[in-house]
Scaffold this motif. Structure first.
Motif, PDB file in Angstrom:
ATOM      1  N   ARG A 270       0.834  -1.182   0.045  1.00  0.00           N
ATOM      2  CA  ARG A 270      -0.136  -0.102  -0.181  1.00  0.00           C
ATOM      3  C   ARG A 270       0.704   1.160  -0.077  1.00  0.00           C
ATOM      4  NH1 ARG A 270      -5.420   0.733   3.463  1.00  0.00           N
ATOM      5  NH2 ARG A 270      -5.928   3.058   2.587  1.00  0.00           N
ATOM      6  N   GLU A 271       2.031   1.334   0.869  1.00  0.00           N
ATOM      7  CA  GLU A 271       2.900   2.495   0.957  1.00  0.00           C
ATOM      8  C   GLU A 271       3.359   2.859  -0.205  1.00  0.00           C
ATOM      9  OE1 GLU A 271       3.402   4.922   3.407  1.00  0.00           O
ATOM     10  OE2 GLU A 271       1.552   3.751   4.027  1.00  0.00           O
ATOM     11  N   SER A 272       3.831   2.055  -0.964  1.00  0.00           N
ATOM     12  CA  SER A 272       4.876   2.037  -2.055  1.00  0.00           C
ATOM     13  C   SER A 272       4.280   1.923  -3.420  1.00  0.00           C
ATOM     14  CB  SER A 272       6.270   1.341  -2.184  1.00  0.00           C
ATOM     15  OG  SER A 272       5.716   0.119  -2.454  1.00  0.00           O
ATOM     16  N   GLY A 273       2.991   1.314  -3.329  1.00  0.00           N
ATOM     17  CA  GLY A 273       2.296   0.998  -4.437  1.00  0.00           C
ATOM     18  C   GLY A 273       2.813  -0.284  -5.557  1.00  0.00           C
TER      19      GLY A 273
ATOM     20  N   LYS B 123      -0.881  -2.179   5.491  1.00  0.00           N
ATOM     21  CA  LYS B 123       0.268  -2.193   4.335  1.00  0.00           C
ATOM     22  C   LYS B 123       0.046  -2.988   3.021  1.00  0.00           C
ATOM     23  CE  LYS B 123       4.032  -2.646   7.893  1.00  0.00           C
ATOM     24  NZ  LYS B 123       4.874  -4.000   8.127  1.00  0.00           N
ATOM     25  N   TYR B 124      -0.861  -3.575   2.894  1.00  0.00           N
ATOM     26  CA  TYR B 124      -1.216  -4.374   1.726  1.00  0.00           C
ATOM     27  C   TYR B 124      -2.673  -4.382   1.211  1.00  0.00           C
ATOM     28  CZ  TYR B 124       2.958  -6.495   3.718  1.00  0.00           C
ATOM     29  OH  TYR B 124       4.223  -6.728   4.159  1.00  0.00           O
TER      30      TYR B 124
END
Lengths: 714, 135
Positions: free
Chosen positions: B30-33, B123-124
């Protein structure tokens, strides 16, 4: 020319002009009045103004324009003088010449002159060229082309536009002009030739200007856009890198605990979503007709709708269910959609854990909700009725195991030690008895040892009891395969043995009886191992809690009436009473399991070695089952008939509408029974009394037969 | 941890992707895509880690509802990832706007042909696109 003198002349002219204006305003008013008075007359007057007046008008306009423009543009002109001042003069000079009949010449001047203040560089050139033209006094208007084309690159200003623009600020110009237009016949004769061209040029200019504007806009855009786009791209790159992770990164991510938890949860959620059968968006008006109303189901026609038994689900896991047999089944008391299945080992996979426990969810048939393992075959397991997340199981190794669905690991959270303190033989049966606050696990192994454990402490049994056969039997050893507790009394239980006898047992000493097997009564009738015992759940208006079902390998199910221990103590003293079954249900194969319906008093289910699930209702018939079904063959499953045997069955306890069965092939099949066999809503009090009656009648028959036999025996 | 180890880790996602009716799955950080794994999607990027591509379901069109997106009609993984991230972001804003403590747990987007089931976590994000009966 002397500027001062010129200015003076202009001022004088202005005054004159003002006077003229006044008179004209007057006249106009008069005209208006007269027109109002007589419309027709006004029409006549209007188009034929007096020539002299008209000419004066025109001249007036010219001078006023020039004078005005000049005076109004003094500032700009002065500032511009270092560059084009000297050259721009001639234009103004020409235009400001004393009135002449040569309007042709002066008119162009007019334009160029008014142009000047706006565009010095371009206009000065053009005005020079026109000056030449005016000098020769020809009618040629050819240079005019350049007049309008040249200023294209500078700020282009078509004549008419600038003309009005330059003067618009002056109040009194507008009415003059408006007044002038209708009677500018004289001008028209030369304007005729020019105005279309002018218009054309104007259009063209307009076009050019638009093109220019467009170009500029595009330029601006392209200048701005790259920055924007770059920013956006950068943002996208930062936020959504179109890259996938490198192998190392992948390893790191997929190895993390968070990730595993997430995967576990999210895939479950998605699978539940996918397995949801009902289409939320279904439109019944579309009536496709594929909503099969096959309510008749199995044995259609013969079986009444309310007595049908319909297969609703099959659970099988490719990875884990393979080559394992189902050893126990049970629904969760708290979450009726959860179904526990215990499995024996997979002989062809020695590296897999031997014992397997899978918890299936009715809403997710494609994979188990939870999976638990044990180092030894799990022979029996059940949900704790007092705690929804706890599962206890008994192993072939003699261990009692405890799993918790809250635990992340698949291993049991607690287990009993493999020492002499507990069981050393396989545990085929266990139960959890007691109340919410005081309950125990009672386990029974095939060597006759019965242990009681506290859920909090499995290190050591709280009670240890060895069951020994009472005196008449040849050997002391008994091998219980199943135990069953009545609903009412957690201290008393039945044990079904391998030799076919069912013994009544006490956990504790009580008046007239020692702890262990009660020597005073035994229930004989089965000629082969008793595979299961089940007390009637008795949650109804009539107490039927003393009815027990037993299933045996002797191809029969038997129904017993158990005498309560208190009655035993007083009625019979010392004697060995042998109790026979109340009812017998002979079958055509080994019967592995028989279970009372949790809600209907006369209904029970039985599974046999032929792979048939039979549902009986003693109120309906005691000779043949009400319904008999076989689980459908799983696609790709082995067809060997030996494998079709069903080991276990279990009712869903809250509603009593579902029966789960499982057997040698490791497939769990769930059936749903019709409204006459399950469900609480249609249950009637009469059913209970009728069951009582049926049992009473059967007992009376047995008593009569026994009496007859006894007499004949004498 | 070798190839098989990671495959084991992602076994559940793989399984999911191979279920009948499931066109594609997408697992995102999720954070970095970043795309952790995909199945049933094509990628326009050339340097895709082949490990991140899981086998997709071999749908029998006669059995399931073959609503487009069969061979040749595959979506682009990056595009879907971007759209999903945007959507999840929007949904989170919605949930957070209603109650600051709120959190989006499940998004189901039913379209004419398909359904997207999106499970976001901190996170995901896991996405499955599957066929539905035409509605």
């Amino acid at each position: 020319m002397d500027p001062a003198a010129r200015r003076e002349a202009i001022l004088a002219k202005k005054e004159k002009l003002a006077e003229l204006k006044r008179t004209r305003a007057l006249r106009q008013q008069e005209l208006q009045n007269s027109r109002q008075a007589s419309g027709e007359h006004a029409d006549l007057i209007q188009p034929t103004p007096n020539r002299a007046a008209r000419q004066r008008d025109i001249d007036d306009i010219l001078t006023s324009v020039l004078g005005e423009s000049r005076s109004s543009s003094v500032g700009p002109r002065e500032t511009a003088s270092p560059r084009g001042g000297s050259r721009s003069r001639p234009g103004s000079v020409v235009s400001s010449r004393p009135f002449s009949d040569d309007r042709l010449v002066s008119t162009p001047r007019l334009s160029s002159g008014s142009d000047e203040p706006q565009s010095q560089a371009g206009a000065s050139v053009q005005s020079e060229s026109t000056y030449v033209a005016s000098g020769t006094q020809t009618l040629s208007v050819a240079p005019l082309h350049t007049v309008y084309e040249d200023p294209g690159d500078a700020a282009p200003a078509p004549e008419i536009v600038t003309y009005s623009k330059a003067v618009q600020t002056v109040d009194d110009w507008e009415p003059q002009r408006r007044h002038n237009e209708p009677d500018s016949d004289d001008e028209d004769w030369l304007g005729d030739g020019r105005s279309p061209r002018r218009r054309r040029q104007k259009d063209r200019l307009e076009q050019i200007r638009q093109e220019l504007r467009k170009e500029i806009e595009e330029e601006v855009k392209s200048a701005v856009k790259p920055a924007d786009e770059a920013a956006a791209d950068a943002k996208q790159l930062e936020r959504f890198p179109a890259r996938t992770l490198s192998t190392d990164e992948l390893e790191a991510v997929s190895g993390s605990r968070d990730f595993q938890d997430f995967i576990d949860q999210s895939t479950k959620v998605i699978e539940r979503a996918l397995d949801e059968q009902y289409d939320l968006l279904i439109d019944y008006t579309q009536g496709k007709g594929d909503l099969d109303e096959d309510d008749e189901g199995y044995g259609a026609g013969r079986v009444k709708k309310g007595r049908r038994v319909k297969e609703v689900a099959q659970y099988w896991d490719e990875r884990w269910s393979k080559k394992r047999m189902i050893s126990d089944l049970g629904f969760s008391p708290k979450y009726p959609e959860l179904l526990l299945a215990a499995y024996t080992k997979n002989p062809s996979a020695p590296h897999d854990p031997s014992g397997l426990l899978q918890i299936w969810n009715a809403h997710m048939p494609s994979r188990p909700e939870y999976t638990f393992h044990a180092s030894s075959d799990i022979l029996t397991a059940k949900f704790s009725p007092f705690h929804p997340s706890i599962i206890v199981g008994g192993c072939y190794s003699g261990q009692v195991l405890l799993w918790d669905t809250r635990s992340k690991s698949t291993a049991p959270v607690q287990k009993t030690p493999l020492t002499g303190a507990g069981h050393t033989h396989p545990i085929y049966s266990l139960d959890i008895v007691g109340t919410q606050n005081a309950n125990n696990i009672i386990s029974c192994s095939t060597d006759g040892v019965v242990c009681s454990w506290s859920i909090d402490m499995l290190a050591q049994p709280q009670e240890y009891l060895e069951l020994l056969a009472p005196s008449p039997s040849k050997t002391e050893d008994i091998a219980p395969l199943c135990i069953a507790f009545p609903q009412a009394d957690p201290t008393y239980f039945l044990a079904g043995t391998e030799e076919g006898t069912v013994y009544a047992c006490h956990r504790y000493e009580r008046a007239g009886a020692k702890a262990g097997v009660d020597a005073r009564v035994r229930y004989t009738g089965h000629a082969a191992p008793v595979m299961s015992l089940d007390f009637h759940p008795a949650r109804g208006p009539v107490d039927l809690g003393d009815l027990v079902l037993s299933a045996s390998m002797d191809w029969s199910v038997k129904l017993w009436r158990v005498r309560p221990p208190a009655a035993l103590g007083t009625a019979v003293t010392g004697g060995n009473s042998v109790q026979g079954p109340v009812m017998e249900f002979p079958r055509e194969d080994l019967v592995f399991d028989a279970k009372w319906s949790p809600v209907r008093p006369g209904v029970f289910a039985a599974v046999d070695g032929a792979g048939t699930l039979e549902v009986w209702d003693v109120n309906v018939d005691i000779e043949v089952p009400v319904a008999s079904v076989k689980p459908s063959e799983r696609a790709g499953g082995s067809a060997a008939w030996l494998k079709r045997s069903l080991n276990r069955c279990a009712w869903e306890r809250n509603e009593g509408k579902k029966i789960a069965v499982g057997g040698l092939d490791g497939v769990v099949t769930v059936f749903e029974v019709g409204s006459e066999l399950g469900g609480t809503e249609t249950s009637k009090v009469e059913e209970w009394t009728q069951v009582k009656k049926v049992i009473g009648r059967a007992e009376a028959q047995i008593g009569a037969r026994a009496a007859v036999n006894g007499r004949s025996g004498l | 941890m070798g190839d098989s180890g990671r495959a084991e880790m992602l076994a559940q996602v793989t399984r999911l992707g191979q279920k009948p009716g499931v066109q594609s799955t997408l697992l995102l950080a999720r954070e970095s895509g970043a795309i952790i794994s995909t199945s049933g999607l094509v990628s326009k990027s050339s340097e895709v880690n082949p490990d991140s591509i899981l086998p997709a379901s071999q749908d029998d069109p006669a059995e399931g509802y073959a609503n487009g997106l069969t061979k040749g009609g595959l979506h682009n993984a990056e595009d879907v990832a971007r759209l999903v991230l945007n959507f999840v972001e929007t949904a989170s804003t919605l949930a957070g706007g209603i109650d600051a403590e709120e959190e989006v747990k499940l998004l189901r987007v039913r379209t004419k042909k398909n359904e997207l089931v999106i499970v976001p976590s901190a996170k995901y994000i896991l996405v499955a696109i599957h066929d539905t009966p035409p509605a």
